[in-house]
Write a protein that holds these residues in place. Structure first.
Motif, PDB file in Angstrom:
ATOM      1  N   GLN A  10       0.840  -1.197   0.000  1.00 29.58           N
ATOM      2  CA  GLN A  10       0.000   0.000   0.000  1.00 29.58           C
ATOM      3  C   GLN A  10       0.877   1.251   0.000  1.00 29.58           C
ATOM      4  OE1 GLN A  10      -2.689  -0.141   3.326  1.00 29.58           O
ATOM      5  NE2 GLN A  10      -4.002  -1.686   2.373  1.00 29.58           N
ATOM      6  N   THR A  11       1.918   1.250   0.829  1.00 29.29           N
ATOM      7  CA  THR A  11       2.827   2.396   0.902  1.00 29.29           C
ATOM      8  C   THR A  11       3.450   2.650  -0.459  1.00 29.29           C
ATOM      9  OG1 THR A  11       3.309   1.930   3.230  1.00 29.29           O
ATOM     10  CG2 THR A  11       4.868   3.347   2.068  1.00 29.29           C
ATOM     11  N   SER A  16       4.156   6.003  -5.068  1.00 32.71           N
ATOM     12  CA  SER A  16       4.264   6.033  -6.530  1.00 32.71           C
ATOM     13  C   SER A  16       3.210   6.965  -7.125  1.00 32.71           C
ATOM     14  CB  SER A  16       4.087   4.631  -7.117  1.00 32.71           C
ATOM     15  OG  SER A  16       5.153   3.802  -6.731  1.00 32.71           O
ATOM     16  N   TYR A  17       1.985   6.845  -6.655  1.00 32.40           N
ATOM     17  CA  TYR A  17       0.911   7.705  -7.149  1.00 32.40           C
ATOM     18  C   TYR A  17       1.193   9.163  -6.800  1.00 32.40           C
ATOM     19  CZ  TYR A  17      -3.600   9.507  -8.413  1.00 32.40           C
ATOM     20  OH  TYR A  17      -4.598  10.230  -9.023  1.00 32.40           O
ATOM     21  N   PHE A  48      -9.432   1.406   0.117  1.00 24.63           N
ATOM     22  CA  PHE A  48      -8.075   1.843  -0.206  1.00 24.63           C
ATOM     23  C   PHE A  48      -8.073   2.487  -1.584  1.00 24.63           C
ATOM     24  CE2 PHE A  48      -3.600   2.006   0.197  1.00 24.63           C
ATOM     25  CZ  PHE A  48      -3.091   1.824  -1.069  1.00 24.63           C
ATOM     26  N   ASP A  49      -7.823   3.772  -1.626  1.00 20.11           N
ATOM     27  CA  ASP A  49      -7.750   4.506  -2.887  1.00 20.11           C
ATOM     28  C   ASP A  49      -6.509   5.383  -2.806  1.00 20.11           C
ATOM     29  OD1 ASP A  49      -7.946   6.381  -4.956  1.00 20.11           O
ATOM     30  OD2 ASP A  49     -10.123   6.308  -4.930  1.00 20.11           O
ATOM     31  N   GLU A  50      -5.465   4.984  -3.549  1.00 20.54           N
ATOM     32  CA  GLU A  50      -4.194   5.699  -3.453  1.00 20.54           C
ATOM     33  C   GLU A  50      -4.324   7.161  -3.861  1.00 20.54           C
ATOM     34  OE1 GLU A  50      -4.147   3.727  -7.508  1.00 20.54           O
ATOM     35  OE2 GLU A  50      -4.708   3.100  -5.508  1.00 20.54           O
ATOM     36  N   TRP A 154      -3.711   3.213   6.160  1.00 19.32           N
ATOM     37  CA  TRP A 154      -3.570   4.318   5.212  1.00 19.32           C
ATOM     38  C   TRP A 154      -4.909   4.951   4.850  1.00 19.32           C
ATOM     39  CZ3 TRP A 154       0.472   7.066   4.213  1.00 19.32           C
ATOM     40  CH2 TRP A 154       1.748   6.516   4.230  1.00 19.32           C
ATOM     41  N   GLU A 155      -5.931   4.105   4.695  1.00 18.50           N
ATOM     42  CA  GLU A 155      -7.216   4.631   4.240  1.00 18.50           C
ATOM     43  C   GLU A 155      -7.889   5.549   5.248  1.00 18.50           C
ATOM     44  OE1 GLU A 155      -7.759   0.407   5.762  1.00 18.50           O
ATOM     45  OE2 GLU A 155      -6.372   1.428   4.454  1.00 18.50           O
ATOM     46  N   HIS A 156      -7.360   5.606   6.475  1.00 17.16           N
ATOM     47  CA  HIS A 156      -7.952   6.468   7.513  1.00 17.16           C
ATOM     48  C   HIS A 156      -7.044   7.623   7.913  1.00 17.16           C
ATOM     49  CE1 HIS A 156     -11.344   3.818   7.957  1.00 17.16           C
ATOM     50  NE2 HIS A 156     -10.515   2.788   8.007  1.00 17.16           N
ATOM     51  N   VAL A 157      -5.894   7.742   7.286  1.00 15.13           N
ATOM     52  CA  VAL A 157      -4.998   8.855   7.598  1.00 15.13           C
ATOM     53  C   VAL A 157      -5.655  10.123   7.054  1.00 15.13           C
ATOM     54  CG1 VAL A 157      -2.749   9.899   7.156  1.00 15.13           C
ATOM     55  CG2 VAL A 157      -2.910   7.474   7.658  1.00 15.13           C
TER      56      VAL A 157
END
Length: 160
Positions: A10-11, A16-17, A48-50, A154-157
């Motif tokens: 995920q990181t 990258s995105y 999860f959406d980068e 990550w999805e909640h940061v």
């Protein structure tokens, strides 16, 4: 069934995105897709959406209005692929140390993104080479990992 991505994967997708978005802001969203659709480690699909997470990281970085121009130039000047992680880590720690209110992992993450944005503006070719060092630095820093996981992944940061 979609594959579940690990925290590390995920990181990598997010960083990258983020860098692609910084370097090519006018590129159509479809051409920037990194195929990071996944189920999160908690099993929830679709959270999860980068692109959203990268946007939140950019908003977090925007909170830090400190002058990072000199530090960005130092990263560019001192950059070698072998030293990239150490240079980034040293420069971000140095920026955070200048202000005791920036001692948190949240500030470290925001300052890291802000520094990379500045490097990208001055030397895009170097910024492209920062995906792996940034990913490694986040994945290997237990404080940052614990902060992100403590937020729920990550999805909640959030930027706030």
């Amino acid at each position: 069934m979609k594959n579940s991505l690990t925290f590390e994967e995920q990181t990598e997708c997010i960083i990258s995105y983020l860098l692609e978005d910084i370097l090519n802001p006018q590129a159509p969203i479809a051409s920037r897709s990194l195929s990071c659709d996944c189920e999160t480690d908690s099993g929830g699909a679709g959270f999860f959406d980068e692109a959203i997470i990268a946007g939140r990281l950019r908003m977090l970085a925007d909170e830090f209005n400190k002058e990072v121009e000199t530090t960005a130039q130092a990263v560019i000047t001192e950059f070698t692929q072998e030293k990239a992680k150490a240079i980034l880590q040293d420069k971000v720690k140095s920026l955070c140390a200048q202000d005791s209110t920036l001692a948190s992992e949240r500030a470290f993450l925001g300052m890291l993104v802000k520094l990379v944005v500045c490097v990208a503006e001055k030397a895009p070719e170097i910024a492209r080479q920062l995906v792996t060092p940034m990913t490694t630095m986040i994945n290997e820093n237990s404080g940052i990992r614990d902060f992100i996981k403590g937020e729920g992944g990550w999805e909640h940061v959030e930027s706030c």
